[in-house]
Design a protein around this motif. Structure first.
Motif, short mmCIF file in Angstrom:
data_model
loop_
_atom_site.label_atom_id
_atom_site.label_comp_id
_atom_site.label_asym_id
_atom_site.label_seq_id
_atom_site.Cartn_x
_atom_site.Cartn_y
_atom_site.Cartn_z
N SER A 34 0.83 -1.21 0.00
CA SER A 34 0.00 0.00 0.00
C SER A 34 0.87 1.25 0.00
O SER A 34 2.00 1.25 0.51
CB SER A 34 -0.91 0.00 1.24
OG SER A 34 -1.59 1.24 1.37
N ASN A 35 0.33 2.31 -0.56
CA ASN A 35 1.01 3.61 -0.53
C ASN A 35 0.90 4.27 0.84
O ASN A 35 1.47 5.34 1.05
CB ASN A 35 0.42 4.54 -1.59
CG ASN A 35 0.68 4.05 -2.99
OD1 ASN A 35 1.75 3.52 -3.29
ND2 ASN A 35 -0.30 4.19 -3.87
N TYR A 36 0.17 3.63 1.75
CA TYR A 36 -0.07 4.19 3.08
C TYR A 36 0.42 3.20 4.13
O TYR A 36 0.41 1.98 3.91
CB TYR A 36 -1.56 4.48 3.29
CG TYR A 36 -2.16 5.39 2.25
CD1 TYR A 36 -2.35 6.74 2.50
CD2 TYR A 36 -2.53 4.89 1.00
CE1 TYR A 36 -2.91 7.57 1.54
CE2 TYR A 36 -3.07 5.71 0.04
CZ TYR A 36 -3.25 7.06 0.30
OH TYR A 36 -3.80 7.88 -0.65
N ASN A 45 -8.46 9.14 2.73
CA ASN A 45 -7.43 8.45 1.95
C ASN A 45 -8.01 7.31 1.11
O ASN A 45 -7.58 7.09 -0.03
CB ASN A 45 -6.34 7.92 2.87
CG ASN A 45 -5.46 9.04 3.42
OD1 ASN A 45 -5.22 10.04 2.74
ND2 ASN A 45 -4.98 8.88 4.64
N LYS A 89 -9.58 9.05 -1.76
CA LYS A 89 -8.53 9.53 -2.67
C LYS A 89 -8.08 8.41 -3.60
O LYS A 89 -7.90 8.63 -4.81
CB LYS A 89 -7.35 10.06 -1.86
CG LYS A 89 -6.20 10.61 -2.70
CD LYS A 89 -5.08 11.12 -1.81
CE LYS A 89 -3.90 11.62 -2.64
NZ LYS A 89 -2.79 12.10 -1.78
N GLU A 90 -7.90 7.22 -3.04
CA GLU A 90 -7.51 6.08 -3.87
C GLU A 90 -8.63 5.68 -4.83
O GLU A 90 -8.39 5.38 -6.00
CB GLU A 90 -7.13 4.90 -2.98
CG GLU A 90 -5.81 5.07 -2.26
CD GLU A 90 -4.64 5.20 -3.23
OE1 GLU A 90 -4.45 4.30 -4.07
OE2 GLU A 90 -3.93 6.23 -3.15
N ASP A 91 -9.86 5.69 -4.32
CA ASP A 91 -11.01 5.31 -5.17
C ASP A 91 -11.14 6.21 -6.39
O ASP A 91 -11.59 5.76 -7.46
CB ASP A 91 -12.30 5.36 -4.36
CG ASP A 91 -12.43 4.22 -3.37
OD1 ASP A 91 -11.67 3.24 -3.50
OD2 ASP A 91 -13.28 4.31 -2.46
N THR A 137 -9.00 7.24 -8.32
CA THR A 137 -8.10 6.85 -9.41
C THR A 137 -8.68 5.74 -10.29
O THR A 137 -8.21 5.51 -11.40
CB THR A 137 -6.75 6.37 -8.85
OG1 THR A 137 -6.92 5.12 -8.15
CG2 THR A 137 -6.15 7.40 -7.89
N GLU A 194 -3.63 -1.55 -3.32
CA GLU A 194 -4.84 -1.29 -2.54
C GLU A 194 -4.49 -0.50 -1.28
O GLU A 194 -3.36 -0.53 -0.80
CB GLU A 194 -5.52 -2.60 -2.15
CG GLU A 194 -6.02 -3.42 -3.33
CD GLU A 194 -7.25 -2.82 -4.01
OE1 GLU A 194 -7.72 -1.76 -3.57
OE2 GLU A 194 -7.72 -3.43 -4.99
N PHE A 195 -5.48 0.20 -0.74
CA PHE A 195 -5.28 0.98 0.49
C PHE A 195 -4.83 0.06 1.62
O PHE A 195 -3.90 0.35 2.37
CB PHE A 195 -6.57 1.70 0.86
CG PHE A 195 -6.45 2.56 2.10
CD1 PHE A 195 -5.74 3.75 2.07
CD2 PHE A 195 -7.05 2.17 3.28
CE1 PHE A 195 -5.62 4.54 3.21
CE2 PHE A 195 -6.94 2.95 4.43
CZ PHE A 195 -6.22 4.14 4.39
N LYS A 204 -10.22 -1.26 -4.57
CA LYS A 204 -10.10 -0.62 -5.89
C LYS A 204 -10.31 -1.61 -7.04
O LYS A 204 -10.99 -1.30 -8.02
CB LYS A 204 -8.76 0.08 -6.03
CG LYS A 204 -8.61 1.32 -5.16
CD LYS A 204 -7.43 2.18 -5.59
CE LYS A 204 -6.11 1.46 -5.47
NZ LYS A 204 -4.97 2.30 -5.82
#
Length: 273
Positions: free
Chosen positions: A11-13, A27, A30-32, A34, A185-186, A194
């Motif tokens: 994950s980016n988080y 957050n 924010k991902e959704d 995209t 994915e988050f 996603k």
């Protein structure tokens, strides 16, 4: 086979458990945001698949979705909504899930790992070369789905695939692959997020565009919808009123007599009553 499995990437988080509810929601959202952009890039692939699906259904074929877990459930949701929305028979679009109907609500242990089960499931419908089968798997590696597509290819049954990993076995096996790269994915690996959203958007596009091409929409109205509850009956009455410029009492009588919007409009225009 080795390939970059983006759906399993980190994950980016991080430290999600330390985030506030506000930050978590923001957050995720924010991902959704995209996802639609990723789907947009796949429109040429979706178009090619839809053109083939329309041709198959015009020649008496059916559309099958096969998947496991979230992917299988999404296919079943889309298939189950086609009859009431577009008035087609329940055997026009068919959703199959690894583990059978039980798996719609509860996880069935190891069902997705059975590479031969989709073949058995498809054979129950006497599947043939007039049909079209779409395998749905975010990872692109689900044995249930891959086994089903391999069976189809051996029997000259055209196939599509919806996956979120480029160069995955599903993307390479399907005749008409649809690859939507949504990224990590988050929550790492939680492809119900996603990837699941992307699959749902693509399924909406496939079934809706196909049904429009087959003539089940007039203008922008669902003229063949099944009037299975009061809300839909009221919607149908309003559609007839708007189309024919008749009062509500007349529109209601037409719907009662002819059963759906298309028949009501066609009979009124033909016979004036």
């Amino acid at each position: 086979m080795l390939f970059d499995k983006i759906t399993e990437s980190e994950s980016n988080y991080n430290h999600l458990e330390q985030m506030s509810v506000t930050d978590l929601l923001a957050n995720i959202n924010k991902e959704d945001q995209t996802v639609p952009w990723a789907v947009q890039k796949a429109i040429p692939q979706i178009e090619t698949a839809v053109n083939k699906i329309v041709n198959q259904l015009k020649n008496g074929g059916r559309l099958f979705y096969i998947g496991a877990g979230t992917s299988g459930r999404l296919g079943i949701v889309d298939a189950s909504e086609c009859p009431p929305t577009f008035g087609v028979d329940y055997d026009t679009v068919i959703g199959l899930i690894a583990g059978g109907d039980t798996a719609i609500r509860k996880s069935v242990e190891n069902a997705e790992d059975n590479i031969h089960q989709a073949e058995r499931d498809l054979k129950e419908y006497q599947i043939n070369s007039n049909d079209f089968v779409i395998g749905i798997a975010a990872s692109g590696t689900t044995p249930y789905v891959l086994g089903g597509l391999d069976f189809c290819k051996k029997n000259n049954i055209p196939t599509g695939g919806i996956t979120c990993n480029a160069n995955s076995p599903l993307a390479l096996t399907a005749d008409f692959p649809i690859v939507v790269i949504v990224g990590p994915e988050f929550v790492t690996g939680s492809s119900r997020m996603k990837a699941g959203t992307a699959q749902k958007l693509v399924l909406n596009m496939i079934s809706t565009t196909t049904m429009i091409q087959l003539g089940h929409v007039k203008g922008n109205k669902m003229v063949d919808m099944k009037l299975s509850n009061d809300k839909l009956v009221n919607r149908a009455v309003k559609m007839v009123m708007d189309e024919l410029n008749v009062p509500q009492e007349k529109a209601t009588k037409l719907i009662d007599e002819f059963g759906n919007v298309r028949n009501a409009i066609d009979n009124y225009l033909k016979y004036g009553k």
